[in-house]
Design a protein around this motif. Structure first.
Motif, PDB file in Angstrom:
ATOM      1  N   ARG A   1       0.825  -1.218   0.000  1.00  0.00           N
ATOM      2  CA  ARG A   1       0.000   0.000   0.000  1.00  0.00           C
ATOM      3  C   ARG A   1       0.850   1.256   0.000  1.00  0.00           C
ATOM      4  O   ARG A   1       0.474   2.268  -0.576  1.00  0.00           O
ATOM      5  N   HIS A   2       2.014   1.188   0.672  1.00  0.00           N
ATOM      6  CA  HIS A   2       2.907   2.346   0.724  1.00  0.00           C
ATOM      7  C   HIS A   2       3.429   2.695  -0.677  1.00  0.00           C
ATOM      8  O   HIS A   2       3.557   3.863  -1.026  1.00  0.00           O
ATOM      9  N   VAL A   3       3.710   1.671  -1.471  1.00  0.00           N
ATOM     10  CA  VAL A   3       4.218   1.888  -2.828  1.00  0.00           C
ATOM     11  C   VAL A   3       3.077   2.151  -3.807  1.00  0.00           C
ATOM     12  O   VAL A   3       3.234   2.887  -4.769  1.00  0.00           O
ATOM     13  N   ASP A   4       1.913   1.571  -3.560  1.00  0.00           N
ATOM     14  CA  ASP A   4       0.751   1.685  -4.446  1.00  0.00           C
ATOM     15  C   ASP A   4       0.128   3.069  -4.274  1.00  0.00           C
ATOM     16  O   ASP A   4      -0.704   3.300  -3.413  1.00  0.00           O
ATOM     17  N   LYS A   5       0.527   4.010  -5.135  1.00  0.00           N
ATOM     18  CA  LYS A   5       0.089   5.397  -5.002  1.00  0.00           C
ATOM     19  C   LYS A   5      -1.360   5.607  -5.428  1.00  0.00           C
ATOM     20  O   LYS A   5      -2.054   6.438  -4.854  1.00  0.00           O
ATOM     21  N   ASP A   6      -1.838   4.874  -6.436  1.00  0.00           N
ATOM     22  CA  ASP A   6      -3.210   5.087  -6.885  1.00  0.00           C
ATOM     23  C   ASP A   6      -4.226   4.244  -6.119  1.00  0.00           C
ATOM     24  O   ASP A   6      -5.427   4.385  -6.312  1.00  0.00           O
ATOM     25  N   GLY A   7      -3.770   3.346  -5.247  1.00  0.00           N
ATOM     26  CA  GLY A   7      -4.664   2.605  -4.363  1.00  0.00           C
ATOM     27  C   GLY A   7      -5.485   1.516  -5.020  1.00  0.00           C
ATOM     28  O   GLY A   7      -6.502   1.098  -4.479  1.00  0.00           O
ATOM     29  N   ASN A   8      -5.037   0.999  -6.176  1.00  0.00           N
ATOM     30  CA  ASN A   8      -5.809  -0.043  -6.842  1.00  0.00           C
ATOM     31  C   ASN A   8      -5.419  -1.461  -6.406  1.00  0.00           C
ATOM     32  O   ASN A   8      -5.959  -2.429  -6.914  1.00  0.00           O
ATOM     33  N   GLY A   9      -4.468  -1.581  -5.489  1.00  0.00           N
ATOM     34  CA  GLY A   9      -4.057  -2.894  -4.999  1.00  0.00           C
ATOM     35  C   GLY A   9      -2.930  -3.530  -5.796  1.00  0.00           C
ATOM     36  O   GLY A   9      -2.506  -4.647  -5.494  1.00  0.00           O
ATOM     37  N   TYR A  10      -2.441  -2.852  -6.825  1.00  0.00           N
ATOM     38  CA  TYR A  10      -1.362  -3.348  -7.657  1.00  0.00           C
ATOM     39  C   TYR A  10      -0.266  -2.293  -7.754  1.00  0.00           C
ATOM     40  O   TYR A  10      -0.518  -1.102  -7.620  1.00  0.00           O
ATOM     41  N   ILE A  11       0.943  -2.755  -8.023  1.00  0.00           N
ATOM     42  CA  ILE A  11       2.067  -1.843  -8.244  1.00  0.00           C
ATOM     43  C   ILE A  11       2.374  -1.882  -9.731  1.00  0.00           C
ATOM     44  O   ILE A  11       2.704  -2.934 -10.267  1.00  0.00           O
ATOM     45  N   ASN A  12       2.259  -0.732 -10.401  1.00  0.00           N
ATOM     46  CA  ASN A  12       2.550  -0.686 -11.828  1.00  0.00           C
ATOM     47  C   ASN A  12       3.961  -0.153 -12.070  1.00  0.00           C
ATOM     48  O   ASN A  12       4.686   0.172 -11.138  1.00  0.00           O
ATOM     49  N   THR A  13       4.348  -0.046 -13.323  1.00  0.00           N
ATOM     50  CA  THR A  13       5.707   0.350 -13.683  1.00  0.00           C
ATOM     51  C   THR A  13       6.042   1.760 -13.194  1.00  0.00           C
ATOM     52  O   THR A  13       7.147   2.002 -12.717  1.00  0.00           O
ATOM     53  N   ASP A  14       5.102   2.688 -13.290  1.00  0.00           N
ATOM     54  CA  ASP A  14       5.360   4.057 -12.829  1.00  0.00           C
ATOM     55  C   ASP A  14       5.596   4.101 -11.324  1.00  0.00           C
ATOM     56  O   ASP A  14       6.440   4.861 -10.837  1.00  0.00           O
ATOM     57  N   GLU A  15       4.860   3.296 -10.579  1.00  0.00           N
ATOM     58  CA  GLU A  15       5.039   3.257  -9.124  1.00  0.00           C
ATOM     59  C   GLU A  15       6.367   2.608  -8.756  1.00  0.00           C
ATOM     60  O   GLU A  15       7.021   3.028  -7.797  1.00  0.00           O
ATOM     61  N   VAL A  16       6.804   1.618  -9.533  1.00  0.00           N
ATOM     62  CA  VAL A  16       8.124   1.015  -9.325  1.00  0.00           C
ATOM     63  C   VAL A  16       9.205   2.051  -9.603  1.00  0.00           C
ATOM     64  O   VAL A  16      10.168   2.194  -8.852  1.00  0.00           O
ATOM     65  N   ARG A  17       9.035   2.807 -10.681  1.00  0.00           N
ATOM     66  CA  ARG A  17      10.002   3.848 -11.026  1.00  0.00           C
ATOM     67  C   ARG A  17      10.080   4.892  -9.911  1.00  0.00           C
ATOM     68  O   ARG A  17      11.168   5.326  -9.529  1.00  0.00           O
ATOM     69  N   TYR A  18       8.922   5.291  -9.359  1.00  0.00           N
ATOM     70  CA  TYR A  18       8.909   6.259  -8.265  1.00  0.00           C
ATOM     71  C   TYR A  18       9.608   5.693  -7.030  1.00  0.00           C
ATOM     72  O   TYR A  18      10.394   6.381  -6.375  1.00  0.00           O
TER      73      TYR A  18
ATOM     74  N   ASN B   1       2.956 -13.188 -13.407  1.00  0.00           N
ATOM     75  CA  ASN B   1       2.030 -13.517 -14.500  1.00  0.00           C
ATOM     76  C   ASN B   1       2.180 -12.592 -15.707  1.00  0.00           C
ATOM     77  O   ASN B   1       1.420 -12.675 -16.651  1.00  0.00           O
ATOM     78  N   LYS B   2       3.162 -11.686 -15.674  1.00  0.00           N
ATOM     79  CA  LYS B   2       3.504 -10.817 -16.807  1.00  0.00           C
ATOM     80  C   LYS B   2       2.336  -9.975 -17.311  1.00  0.00           C
ATOM     81  O   LYS B   2       2.168  -9.772 -18.502  1.00  0.00           O
ATOM     82  N   ASP B   3       1.530  -9.468 -16.369  1.00  0.00           N
ATOM     83  CA  ASP B   3       0.409  -8.617 -16.768  1.00  0.00           C
ATOM     84  C   ASP B   3       0.738  -7.127 -16.654  1.00  0.00           C
ATOM     85  O   ASP B   3      -0.123  -6.279 -16.867  1.00  0.00           O
ATOM     86  N   GLY B   4       1.988  -6.800 -16.299  1.00  0.00           N
ATOM     87  CA  GLY B   4       2.401  -5.402 -16.219  1.00  0.00           C
ATOM     88  C   GLY B   4       2.133  -4.751 -14.880  1.00  0.00           C
ATOM     89  O   GLY B   4       2.351  -3.558 -14.715  1.00  0.00           O
ATOM     90  N   LYS B   5       1.663  -5.528 -13.914  1.00  0.00           N
ATOM     91  CA  LYS B   5       1.433  -4.990 -12.569  1.00  0.00           C
ATOM     92  C   LYS B   5       1.737  -6.093 -11.552  1.00  0.00           C
ATOM     93  O   LYS B   5       1.620  -7.276 -11.837  1.00  0.00           O
ATOM     94  N   ILE B   6       2.131  -5.660 -10.355  1.00  0.00           N
ATOM     95  CA  ILE B   6       2.537  -6.586  -9.301  1.00  0.00           C
ATOM     96  C   ILE B   6       1.452  -6.619  -8.239  1.00  0.00           C
ATOM     97  O   ILE B   6       1.124  -5.580  -7.654  1.00  0.00           O
ATOM     98  N   SER B   7       0.916  -7.789  -7.998  1.00  0.00           N
ATOM     99  CA  SER B   7      -0.103  -7.930  -6.953  1.00  0.00           C
ATOM    100  C   SER B   7       0.583  -8.222  -5.620  1.00  0.00           C
ATOM    101  O   SER B   7       1.780  -8.515  -5.559  1.00  0.00           O
TER     102      SER B   7
END
Length: 157
Positions: free
Chosen positions: A9-26, A52-58
């Protein structure tokens, strides 16, 4: 190590429950001391954690990858740990033995880790190569670069 949901949750800035590439970069930007992380580090992180290579980390993917990363770190520490000696002569021999590192800091890290490393740190430059001295790139203003590109293209006005 147990990973709790608050870490994600700390890394997940948009709060959707997943970490995307932009959040990893941040996240890597904050780890690198507010410097832009190399794109290959972002891709390596996503490749490691996105099972699962969907572009986001659960949360589940993150939780499964952490023990693997910890295991690799422990193995690396065993390989690169300090040598112990059992006699004065072996200590003396080890102290005199010069062992080169496998890779220098520019190969090991994407960006300088300390301010003293910033001096002389070679980044990929967009500057033109200097034919007389390849070690020193030829820096030119925008107008000179434009003019040299025109000359190279063969178009004269």
């Amino acid at each position: 190590m147990r990973v709790d949901l608050s870490t994600v949750r700390h890394v997940d800035k948009d709060g959707n429950g997943y970490i995307n590439t932009d959040e990893v970069r941040y996240m890597l930007t904050t780890l690198y001391g507010m410097r832009e992380p190399p794109e290959e580090d972002v891709k390596r992180f996503m490749k490691r954690f996105d099972a699962n290579k969907d572009g986001k980390i659960s949360f589940e993917e993150f939780q499964k990858a952490i023990p693997e990363v910890q295991k690799e770190v422990k193995e690396e520490l065993k390989k690169n740990s300090a040598a112990s000696t059992n006699s004065h002569s072996s200590l003396h021999r080890l102290r005199r033995k010069h062992v080169r590192l496998n890779a220098g800091p520019t190969k090991k890290f994407g960006t300088p880790m300390t301010t003293s490393q910033e001096i002389g740190w070679q980044q990929r430059s967009t500057a033109e190569k200097n034919k007389n001295d390849p070690q020193k790139p030829k820096n030119s203003c925008e107008e000179t670069v434009f003019a040299s590109d025109m000359i190279k293209s063969g178009i004269y006005y």
